[in-house]
Design a protein around this motif. Structure first.
Motif, short mmCIF file in Angstrom:
data_model
loop_
_atom_site.label_atom_id
_atom_site.label_comp_id
_atom_site.label_asym_id
_atom_site.label_seq_id
_atom_site.Cartn_x
_atom_site.Cartn_y
_atom_site.Cartn_z
N PHE A 39 0.84 -1.20 0.00
CA PHE A 39 0.00 0.00 0.00
C PHE A 39 0.88 1.25 0.00
O PHE A 39 1.94 1.26 0.61
N GLU A 40 0.40 2.27 -0.66
CA GLU A 40 1.16 3.51 -0.77
C GLU A 40 1.49 4.07 0.61
O GLU A 40 2.60 4.55 0.84
N SER A 44 -4.01 4.95 2.76
CA SER A 44 -4.51 4.21 1.60
C SER A 44 -5.05 2.84 2.04
O SER A 44 -6.10 2.39 1.58
N GLU A 47 -8.40 3.44 3.98
CA GLU A 47 -9.50 3.80 3.07
C GLU A 47 -9.99 2.59 2.28
O GLU A 47 -11.17 2.51 1.92
N THR A 48 -9.11 1.66 2.01
CA THR A 48 -9.49 0.43 1.31
C THR A 48 -10.23 -0.52 2.25
O THR A 48 -11.25 -1.12 1.90
#
Length: 230
Positions: A39-40, A44, A47-48
């Motif tokens: 993940f960035e 991120s 939020e996913t």
């Protein structure tokens, strides 16, 4: 408002600050499991994860998936969005999350002040859809246990909020009358509509001002408003 004798409080997001505690736990696990490789950044990942988790909880309440499926796949499905297909890792991550998150102690603002005020006037109870092994840890660790006469957890009751059977069991177990009982919670469907359809008055704790069309007994943005009303 002294017509009420029994106040039934939801736990997560109403008294126990689930959002803050969850974020702290997931941030720790994000680092532990080196998810920055996929993940960035943590935001991120969060939020996913959140909509996936919310959808699986809805399925769990509707008895469409098991507790084990929820516990593992909210993380496995999140990992899969980045091509990480490791169900064993997801299961261990899920076990760690349940164990660590329950030990967090951040409460919704004004919780203790409000409970100290209300306990002198009413009999207080907990009604929650959370897991048995976590809810008692949360209540004890955050200093909430002593405020409540009875604890109703869906796993033990055998029914999930907003099912009528859950509210019926809780009210009857307290030898309470519907007219003397009040439900306080943050979830419009599980807490408020569920209580309303069983014939109980409700307080919708809506700190973010979520727009809705439901007719509610009382709506509040801060728990402190209960001290002015009850």
């Amino acid at each position: 408002m002294l017509k009420y004798k029994h106040l039934f409080f939801d736990l997560d997001h109403t008294l126990w600050d689930f959002a803050t505690n969850e974020k702290h736990t997931l941030s720790h696990l994000f680092i532990k499991y080196k998810l920055d490789q996929y993940f960035e950044n943590f935001e991120s990942f969060l939020e996913t994860y959140q909509p996936i988790n919310e959808n699986l909880w809805l399925q769990y309440r509707n008895r469409e998936v098991t507790k084990k499926y929820l516990s593992v796949n909210r993380f496995h499905h999140t990992f899969l969005t980045k091509g990480l297909n490791d169900s064993a890792m997801a299961e261990q991550f899920g076990n760690d999350f349940i164990a660590i998150n329950a030990t967090q102690t951040t409460l919704v603002p004004h919780t203790i002040e409000v409970l100290n005020y209300l306990k002198k006037k009413y009999t207080l109870h907990i009604i929650t859809n959370g897991f048995v092994e976590t809810q008692y840890v949360k209540l004890n660790g955050s200093g909430l246990s002593s405020y409540f006469n009875k604890i109703f957890i869906s796993e033990q009751v055998g029914h999930q909020k907003p099912k009528r059977a859950f509210f019926e069991y809780a009210v009857k177990s307290c030898n309470a009358r519907k007219s003397e009982s009040l439900v306080i919670g943050d979830n419009l469907e599980a807490d408020i509509i569920g209580a309303k359809e069983f014939g109980l008055d409700q307080v919708f704790f809506n700190p973010n001002g979520t727009i809705h069309q439901e007719k509610i007994t009382k709506e509040i943005r801060s728990l402190k408003e209960l001290m002015q009303w009850l």
